[in-house]
Structures are given as C-alpha cells and as structure tokens.
Write a protein that holds these residues in place. Sequence first.
Motif, PDB file in Angstrom:
ATOM      1  N   ASN A   1     -23.623 -15.191   1.676  1.00  0.00           N
ATOM      2  CA  ASN A   1     -23.549 -15.810   0.350  1.00  0.00           C
ATOM      3  C   ASN A   1     -22.309 -15.342  -0.401  1.00  0.00           C
ATOM      4  O   ASN A   1     -21.621 -16.154  -1.025  1.00  0.00           O
ATOM      5  CB  ASN A   1     -24.806 -15.514  -0.464  1.00  0.00           C
ATOM      6  CG  ASN A   1     -25.990 -16.347  -0.023  1.00  0.00           C
ATOM      7  OD1 ASN A   1     -25.861 -17.281   0.759  1.00  0.00           O
ATOM      8  ND2 ASN A   1     -27.161 -15.994  -0.511  1.00  0.00           N
ATOM      9  N   LYS A   2     -21.993 -14.061  -0.329  1.00  0.00           N
ATOM     10  CA  LYS A   2     -20.799 -13.552  -1.011  1.00  0.00           C
ATOM     11  C   LYS A   2     -19.540 -14.240  -0.501  1.00  0.00           C
ATOM     12  O   LYS A   2     -18.646 -14.569  -1.264  1.00  0.00           O
ATOM     13  CB  LYS A   2     -20.679 -12.034  -0.830  1.00  0.00           C
ATOM     14  CG  LYS A   2     -21.585 -11.234  -1.702  1.00  0.00           C
ATOM     15  CD  LYS A   2     -21.368  -9.753  -1.433  1.00  0.00           C
ATOM     16  CE  LYS A   2     -21.665  -8.942  -2.650  1.00  0.00           C
ATOM     17  NZ  LYS A   2     -21.402  -7.518  -2.434  1.00  0.00           N
ATOM     18  N   MET A   3     -19.489 -14.460   0.818  1.00  0.00           N
ATOM     19  CA  MET A   3     -18.333 -15.139   1.389  1.00  0.00           C
ATOM     20  C   MET A   3     -18.247 -16.565   0.848  1.00  0.00           C
ATOM     21  O   MET A   3     -17.176 -17.023   0.453  1.00  0.00           O
ATOM     22  CB  MET A   3     -18.404 -15.170   2.918  1.00  0.00           C
ATOM     23  CG  MET A   3     -17.165 -15.780   3.545  1.00  0.00           C
ATOM     24  SD  MET A   3     -17.194 -15.994   5.351  1.00  0.00           S
ATOM     25  CE  MET A   3     -18.307 -14.790   5.940  1.00  0.00           C
ATOM     26  N   LEU A   4     -19.376 -17.268   0.808  1.00  0.00           N
ATOM     27  CA  LEU A   4     -19.394 -18.624   0.275  1.00  0.00           C
ATOM     28  C   LEU A   4     -19.007 -18.627  -1.205  1.00  0.00           C
ATOM     29  O   LEU A   4     -18.232 -19.480  -1.642  1.00  0.00           O
ATOM     30  CB  LEU A   4     -20.773 -19.259   0.474  1.00  0.00           C
ATOM     31  CG  LEU A   4     -21.167 -19.578   1.915  1.00  0.00           C
ATOM     32  CD1 LEU A   4     -22.629 -19.984   1.997  1.00  0.00           C
ATOM     33  CD2 LEU A   4     -20.274 -20.651   2.504  1.00  0.00           C
ATOM     34  N   PHE A   5     -19.530 -17.673  -1.977  1.00  0.00           N
ATOM     35  CA  PHE A   5     -19.199 -17.594  -3.405  1.00  0.00           C
ATOM     36  C   PHE A   5     -17.695 -17.415  -3.596  1.00  0.00           C
ATOM     37  O   PHE A   5     -17.085 -18.053  -4.448  1.00  0.00           O
ATOM     38  CB  PHE A   5     -19.921 -16.420  -4.086  1.00  0.00           C
ATOM     39  CG  PHE A   5     -21.420 -16.483  -4.043  1.00  0.00           C
ATOM     40  CD1 PHE A   5     -22.104 -17.675  -3.894  1.00  0.00           C
ATOM     41  CD2 PHE A   5     -22.165 -15.323  -4.169  1.00  0.00           C
ATOM     42  CE1 PHE A   5     -23.498 -17.719  -3.870  1.00  0.00           C
ATOM     43  CE2 PHE A   5     -23.545 -15.344  -4.160  1.00  0.00           C
ATOM     44  CZ  PHE A   5     -24.213 -16.539  -4.001  1.00  0.00           C
ATOM     45  N   THR A   6     -17.105 -16.539  -2.796  1.00  0.00           N
ATOM     46  CA  THR A   6     -15.668 -16.276  -2.896  1.00  0.00           C
ATOM     47  C   THR A   6     -14.853 -17.511  -2.545  1.00  0.00           C
ATOM     48  O   THR A   6     -13.892 -17.855  -3.248  1.00  0.00           O
ATOM     49  CB  THR A   6     -15.280 -15.098  -1.978  1.00  0.00           C
ATOM     50  OG1 THR A   6     -16.012 -13.935  -2.391  1.00  0.00           O
ATOM     51  CG2 THR A   6     -13.798 -14.815  -2.048  1.00  0.00           C
ATOM     52  N   LEU A   7     -15.229 -18.194  -1.474  1.00  0.00           N
ATOM     53  CA  LEU A   7     -14.504 -19.401  -1.077  1.00  0.00           C
ATOM     54  C   LEU A   7     -14.602 -20.487  -2.141  1.00  0.00           C
ATOM     55  O   LEU A   7     -13.615 -21.169  -2.426  1.00  0.00           O
ATOM     56  CB  LEU A   7     -15.031 -19.916   0.267  1.00  0.00           C
ATOM     57  CG  LEU A   7     -14.714 -19.041   1.482  1.00  0.00           C
ATOM     58  CD1 LEU A   7     -15.476 -19.530   2.701  1.00  0.00           C
ATOM     59  CD2 LEU A   7     -13.227 -18.998   1.744  1.00  0.00           C
ATOM     60  N   VAL A   8     -15.769 -20.634  -2.750  1.00  0.00           N
ATOM     61  CA  VAL A   8     -15.944 -21.621  -3.817  1.00  0.00           C
ATOM     62  C   VAL A   8     -15.110 -21.225  -5.026  1.00  0.00           C
ATOM     63  O   VAL A   8     -14.404 -22.051  -5.613  1.00  0.00           O
ATOM     64  CB  VAL A   8     -17.434 -21.776  -4.198  1.00  0.00           C
ATOM     65  CG1 VAL A   8     -17.599 -22.577  -5.479  1.00  0.00           C
ATOM     66  CG2 VAL A   8     -18.200 -22.446  -3.066  1.00  0.00           C
TER      67      VAL A   8
ATOM     68  N   GLU B   1     -24.924 -26.457   0.975  1.00  0.00           N
ATOM     69  CA  GLU B   1     -25.492 -26.947   2.237  1.00  0.00           C
ATOM     70  C   GLU B   1     -25.479 -25.847   3.289  1.00  0.00           C
ATOM     71  O   GLU B   1     -26.457 -25.645   4.012  1.00  0.00           O
ATOM     72  CB  GLU B   1     -24.689 -28.155   2.721  1.00  0.00           C
ATOM     73  CG  GLU B   1     -25.249 -28.793   3.959  1.00  0.00           C
ATOM     74  CD  GLU B   1     -24.439 -30.003   4.405  1.00  0.00           C
ATOM     75  OE1 GLU B   1     -24.380 -30.228   5.626  1.00  0.00           O
ATOM     76  OE2 GLU B   1     -23.872 -30.710   3.555  1.00  0.00           O
ATOM     77  N   GLU B   2     -24.369 -25.115   3.384  1.00  0.00           N
ATOM     78  CA  GLU B   2     -24.268 -24.020   4.346  1.00  0.00           C
ATOM     79  C   GLU B   2     -25.280 -22.913   4.055  1.00  0.00           C
ATOM     80  O   GLU B   2     -25.802 -22.281   4.973  1.00  0.00           O
ATOM     81  CB  GLU B   2     -22.857 -23.434   4.361  1.00  0.00           C
ATOM     82  CG  GLU B   2     -21.828 -24.333   5.007  1.00  0.00           C
ATOM     83  CD  GLU B   2     -22.094 -24.577   6.479  1.00  0.00           C
ATOM     84  OE1 GLU B   2     -22.469 -23.631   7.196  1.00  0.00           O
ATOM     85  OE2 GLU B   2     -21.928 -25.723   6.917  1.00  0.00           O
ATOM     86  N   ALA B   3     -25.550 -22.686   2.765  1.00  0.00           N
ATOM     87  CA  ALA B   3     -26.505 -21.658   2.370  1.00  0.00           C
ATOM     88  C   ALA B   3     -27.946 -22.139   2.501  1.00  0.00           C
ATOM     89  O   ALA B   3     -28.884 -21.338   2.417  1.00  0.00           O
ATOM     90  CB  ALA B   3     -26.226 -21.214   0.934  1.00  0.00           C
ATOM     91  N   GLY B   4     -28.114 -23.452   2.681  1.00  0.00           N
ATOM     92  CA  GLY B   4     -29.462 -23.993   2.839  1.00  0.00           C
ATOM     93  C   GLY B   4     -30.237 -24.114   1.545  1.00  0.00           C
ATOM     94  O   GLY B   4     -31.464 -24.012   1.543  1.00  0.00           O
TER      95      GLY B   4
ATOM     96  N   ASP C   1     -15.782 -26.637  -1.376  1.00  0.00           N
ATOM     97  CA  ASP C   1     -16.469 -27.273  -2.504  1.00  0.00           C
ATOM     98  C   ASP C   1     -17.913 -26.776  -2.558  1.00  0.00           C
ATOM     99  O   ASP C   1     -18.500 -26.373  -1.554  1.00  0.00           O
ATOM    100  CB  ASP C   1     -16.411 -28.806  -2.407  1.00  0.00           C
ATOM    101  CG  ASP C   1     -17.190 -29.332  -1.232  1.00  0.00           C
ATOM    102  OD1 ASP C   1     -18.384 -29.615  -1.407  1.00  0.00           O
ATOM    103  OD2 ASP C   1     -16.596 -29.458  -0.140  1.00  0.00           O
ATOM    104  N   ILE C   2     -18.460 -26.796  -3.760  1.00  0.00           N
ATOM    105  CA  ILE C   2     -19.778 -26.214  -3.990  1.00  0.00           C
ATOM    106  C   ILE C   2     -20.882 -26.956  -3.248  1.00  0.00           C
ATOM    107  O   ILE C   2     -21.866 -26.359  -2.828  1.00  0.00           O
ATOM    108  CB  ILE C   2     -20.063 -26.094  -5.504  1.00  0.00           C
ATOM    109  CG1 ILE C   2     -21.164 -25.082  -5.747  1.00  0.00           C
ATOM    110  CG2 ILE C   2     -20.368 -27.447  -6.115  1.00  0.00           C
ATOM    111  CD1 ILE C   2     -21.205 -24.532  -7.143  1.00  0.00           C
ATOM    112  N   ASP C   3     -20.722 -28.261  -3.050  1.00  0.00           N
ATOM    113  CA  ASP C   3     -21.729 -29.028  -2.306  1.00  0.00           C
ATOM    114  C   ASP C   3     -21.827 -28.543  -0.860  1.00  0.00           C
ATOM    115  O   ASP C   3     -22.932 -28.347  -0.340  1.00  0.00           O
ATOM    116  CB  ASP C   3     -21.392 -30.525  -2.329  1.00  0.00           C
ATOM    117  CG  ASP C   3     -21.484 -31.128  -3.713  1.00  0.00           C
ATOM    118  OD1 ASP C   3     -22.360 -30.709  -4.491  1.00  0.00           O
ATOM    119  OD2 ASP C   3     -20.676 -32.023  -4.018  1.00  0.00           O
ATOM    120  N   THR C   4     -20.694 -28.348  -0.237  1.00  0.00           N
ATOM    121  CA  THR C   4     -20.666 -27.876   1.150  1.00  0.00           C
ATOM    122  C   THR C   4     -21.195 -26.449   1.241  1.00  0.00           C
ATOM    123  O   THR C   4     -21.956 -26.111   2.149  1.00  0.00           O
ATOM    124  CB  THR C   4     -19.236 -27.947   1.727  1.00  0.00           C
ATOM    125  OG1 THR C   4     -18.768 -29.289   1.607  1.00  0.00           O
ATOM    126  CG2 THR C   4     -19.183 -27.508   3.171  1.00  0.00           C
TER     127      THR C   4
END
Length: 80
Positions: free
Chosen positions: A37-44, A56-59, A50-53
Amino acid sequence: MNLFAGTDIEYEEKEEVINVCKAWEDHKKLGIQQGENKMLFTLVTKGKLDIDTAAEEAGVSVSEFEKLMREAGYKVPETV
C-alpha cells in the motif's frame, strides 16, 4: 499476544491454545500488505499511477483507497 507482537489479531478468548505460527504468519502478511500500500500511495502521490488503478491493485474501492492514503499520512491528489 497482541500486545507483545504489536498486532491486532482477533481470536476466541475462550480458547486456551493460540497458534503462534499463524499469528506470526498473519503479522507478516499484514506487513507485506502495508508495504504494498505504501508503494501504491507513493506512486499515486508522485503522479506515476492513477488512483483508480492503484485502488484496483489494492483490491479496494477508490474511496476506501483514498481513506487508507489519508490514514497513512499521504495527501490524496485532487481530481479534475
């Protein structure tokens, strides 16, 4: 058990036996999920995903993902 391991694992208090291996495995999975999740938060946050993707990746739903971002101290990007 939760106090010593720093977890919040639910278990039946009536049971006398606690599976320590399962508790550690659950703790490990929780740590991996938080890292992902931290990795996704950083990328966003950096605009690389994008936050939608990311949601989706985080489920989770986008609104739940935004809530998780805020709770983790990340700024949710404004959408146009």
